[in-house]
Design a protein around this motif. Structure first.
Motif, PDB file in Angstrom:
ATOM      1  N   ASP A 176      14.507  41.192   2.335  1.00 55.76           N
ATOM      2  CA  ASP A 176      14.496  42.274   1.357  1.00 55.76           C
ATOM      3  C   ASP A 176      15.924  42.810   1.208  1.00 55.76           C
ATOM      4  O   ASP A 176      16.408  43.576   2.031  1.00 55.76           O
ATOM      5  CB  ASP A 176      13.553  43.388   1.838  1.00 55.76           C
ATOM      6  N   ASN A 177      16.588  42.401   0.137  1.00 60.60           N
ATOM      7  CA  ASN A 177      17.994  42.739  -0.041  1.00 60.60           C
ATOM      8  C   ASN A 177      18.243  44.201  -0.407  1.00 60.60           C
ATOM      9  O   ASN A 177      19.386  44.642  -0.458  1.00 60.60           O
ATOM     10  CB  ASN A 177      18.640  41.841  -1.084  1.00 60.60           C
ATOM     11  N   SER A 178      17.186  44.947  -0.669  1.00 63.55           N
ATOM     12  CA  SER A 178      17.377  46.381  -0.904  1.00 63.55           C
ATOM     13  C   SER A 178      17.620  47.113   0.416  1.00 63.55           C
ATOM     14  O   SER A 178      18.118  48.245   0.417  1.00 63.55           O
ATOM     15  CB  SER A 178      16.153  46.980  -1.598  1.00 63.55           C
ATOM     16  N   CYS A 179      17.296  46.446   1.534  1.00 63.14           N
ATOM     17  CA  CYS A 179      17.417  47.082   2.848  1.00 63.14           C
ATOM     18  C   CYS A 179      18.199  46.254   3.866  1.00 63.14           C
ATOM     19  O   CYS A 179      18.603  46.777   4.903  1.00 63.14           O
ATOM     20  CB  CYS A 179      16.032  47.374   3.431  1.00 63.14           C
ATOM     21  N   ILE A 180      18.387  44.975   3.587  1.00 61.36           N
ATOM     22  CA  ILE A 180      19.066  44.081   4.529  1.00 61.36           C
ATOM     23  C   ILE A 180      20.136  43.318   3.763  1.00 61.36           C
ATOM     24  O   ILE A 180      19.833  42.556   2.844  1.00 61.36           O
ATOM     25  CB  ILE A 180      18.075  43.095   5.191  1.00 61.36           C
ATOM     26  N   ARG A 181      21.387  43.520   4.141  1.00 60.54           N
ATOM     27  CA  ARG A 181      22.499  42.905   3.414  1.00 60.54           C
ATOM     28  C   ARG A 181      23.464  42.219   4.377  1.00 60.54           C
ATOM     29  O   ARG A 181      23.580  42.598   5.547  1.00 60.54           O
ATOM     30  CB  ARG A 181      23.252  43.972   2.619  1.00 60.54           C
ATOM     31  N   VAL A 182      24.183  41.245   3.841  1.00 64.68           N
ATOM     32  CA  VAL A 182      25.217  40.528   4.600  1.00 64.68           C
ATOM     33  C   VAL A 182      26.542  40.726   3.884  1.00 64.68           C
ATOM     34  O   VAL A 182      26.628  40.572   2.654  1.00 64.68           O
ATOM     35  CB  VAL A 182      24.900  39.027   4.713  1.00 64.68           C
TER      36      VAL A 182
END
Length: 497
Positions: A176-182
């Motif tokens: 979930d890229n709204s909460c987990i980013r790289v």
């Protein structure tokens, strides 16, 4: 090992500076504020997505680690992928229990009441990982952060560019890229991230950069977990199964990324009398494992880059130790390989004994009596791990009691890392905080104290006007000695009272 050791082999496609980092944190805080990461279902969904990522892309992960480190597939599968799967499996199995409030006892001072400890997510956290086990050391903390209900930014190491790129792509596709980013990049990108206010920073690397991280965190009073390293000793007694001991030392040293691991044996201490037998046994087993020309072995990782190769070469070329090599010492600068190297009776004031080796070199120190090894170990900074091989019960007990280290293993090396019920972390200069299993969940949680009371039992003793009787009652109640309330009366009665 650190963002400041970078060769700047990767960069973000567009500039990622402090304003960009600030916008990223604001986006994640907005997502966290919706409460979605707090839900049990969201946490489970993300952990299962991570498991699927690992299952679907094992060949690509193996290939990336081959490119970055020439890491043997077995090491990648066993020590990175399988350990991550196990971490996720444990979190999924235990998550309902972990997030449930923990009931605790109350005291007479608050009667009638009940109390509990509620684990709540910290908020938006930053994970800065290392290059030597780039998947494991990136995603294992992330598992803990997700399980605890946080939004996460992961900064993988630029020194393992193939793995960093793959991880960014896979997490972008599966999570979930709204909460987990790289965020990929090198010094500039990491510095931009460190300028921001986080709810926790989890850093894996070396002590020098840890000080930079801690200083940046201090500006915002941000708590940190620092997973560092140190010179992990191995004490070898004479009353042991020597073949088994040497194989386990080799597995922990050269079988763990060719010594490029934070808990790899850094040096050995044994008696002068036993040292020749130990050296011979190590030579024999090393040849069995890696052949007569270990530089050609496919079962040894290469040195990560030329900077680290030259650092290790400098340790070997030191005048104080160059004549102490009793096995190995061969180098291939083109392939960035150094053969497993044993050095006997290395001076304690040599360069190789003054810093963490983080490579395939193993000094062997000798003492007259094995108990002297405790003085040698305790004279330096506290290590991340300490190992002892002995059948002497008293010596085991003395070692565990007197050697301060992040973790201790008796009659093996490095395996405590795989036990999720044990905390993994350092002490002193080898680290701050711990993780693995529930310890990972706890590392990214706030333990909130909650006390419940009703409107009954409202004792006037708490309220003014204050009197000596109220003082005596409160002293007894809060001090836990209700019999003290009766003491003035009892003093005027017969001794039986």
């Amino acid at each position: 090992m650190s963002f400041q050791d970078s060769d700047k082999t990767t960069s973000t496609e567009s500039a990622f500076d402090a304003p960009a980092a600030s916008r990223l944190v604001m986006e994640l805080r907005g997502a966290f504020a919706t409460g979605k990461t707090r839900s049990y279902d969201w946490r489970v969904t993300q952990l299962k997505a991570l498991e699927k990522l690992l299952a679907d892309h094992e060949p690509e992960i193996i290939d990336a680690l081959r490119k970055d480190l020439a890491k043997p597939p077995l090491e990648t599968v066993a020590y990175e992928i399988a350990m991550l799967k196990n971490s996720s499996k444990v979190a999924l199995k235990e998550l309902k229990h972990w997030i449930s409030p923990e009931k605790v006892k109350t005291s007479l001072a608050t009667f009638p009441s009940s109390a509990e400890i509620v684990s709540e997510p910290l908020g938006v956290v930053l994970v800065i990982s290392a290059w030597n086990y780039p998947f494991l050391l990136s995603l294992d903390p992330v598992i803990g952060a997700i399980a605890a209900g946080n939004a996460v930014v992961l900064k993988p190491s630029e020194i393992a560019p193939a793995t960093s790129s793959l991880m960014a792509k896979l997490l972008g596709d599966y999570m979930d890229n709204s909460c987990i980013r790289v965020v990929e990049g090198a010094v500039d990108e990491t510095s931009a991230l460190l300028e921001q206010k986080w709810d926790k920073i989890f850093y894996t690397g070396n002590g020098r950069v840890a000080r930079v991280v801690m200083a940046a965190a201090a500006k915002h009073l941000t708590p940190v977990v620092l997973e560092l390293g140190g010179k992990s000793p191995v004490v070898v007694d004479s009353n042991i199964n020597l073949k088994v001991a040497t194989r386990r030392i080799i597995a922990g040293k050269w079988g763990c990324n060719n010594g490029q691991a934070c808990i790899s044996p850094d040096y050995v201490i044994t008696t002068k009398e036993y040292a020749p037998k130990l050296v011979d046994a190590l030579k024999t087993e090393l040849e069995k494992f890696y052949g007569k020309n270990p530089l050609e072995s496919e079962d040894l990782s290469r040195i990560v880059n030329s900077n680290h190769f030259n650092r290790l070469k400098k340790l070997l070329d030191d005048d104080k130790v160059s004549g102490k090599i009793v096995h190995g010492g061969k180098k291939d600068e083109i392939k960035l390989k150094i053969s497993p190297t044993l050095l006997l009776d290395v001076p304690r004031d040599s360069l190789i004994m003054s810093e963490e080796i983080f490579g395939p070199l193993l000094p062997i120190l000798t003492v007259d009596k094995l108990e002297e090894s405790f003085v040698v170990i305790n004279s330096g900074p506290k290590p991340l791990a300490a190992y002892i091989f002995t059948n002497n019960k008293k010596l085991k007990e003395l070692f565990v009691r007197n050697i301060s280290a992040g973790g201790v293993v008796v009659n093996d090396t490095t395996l405590h890392l795989a036990v999720h019920t044990l905390p993994f972390g350092g002490v002193g200069e080898s680290g701050v905080g711990a993780y693995h299993g529930k310890f990972s969940f706890d590392a990214f949680s706030h333990k909130k104290a909650v006390l419940y009371r009703s409107f009954i039992g409202d004792a006037s003793v708490r309220y003014p006007p204050y009197t000596s009787t109220k003082q005596r009652l409160l002293k007894a109640l809060i001090g836990g000695g209700i019999l003290g309330v009766l003491s003035p009366t009892c003093s005027n009665l017969p001794p039986k009272c």
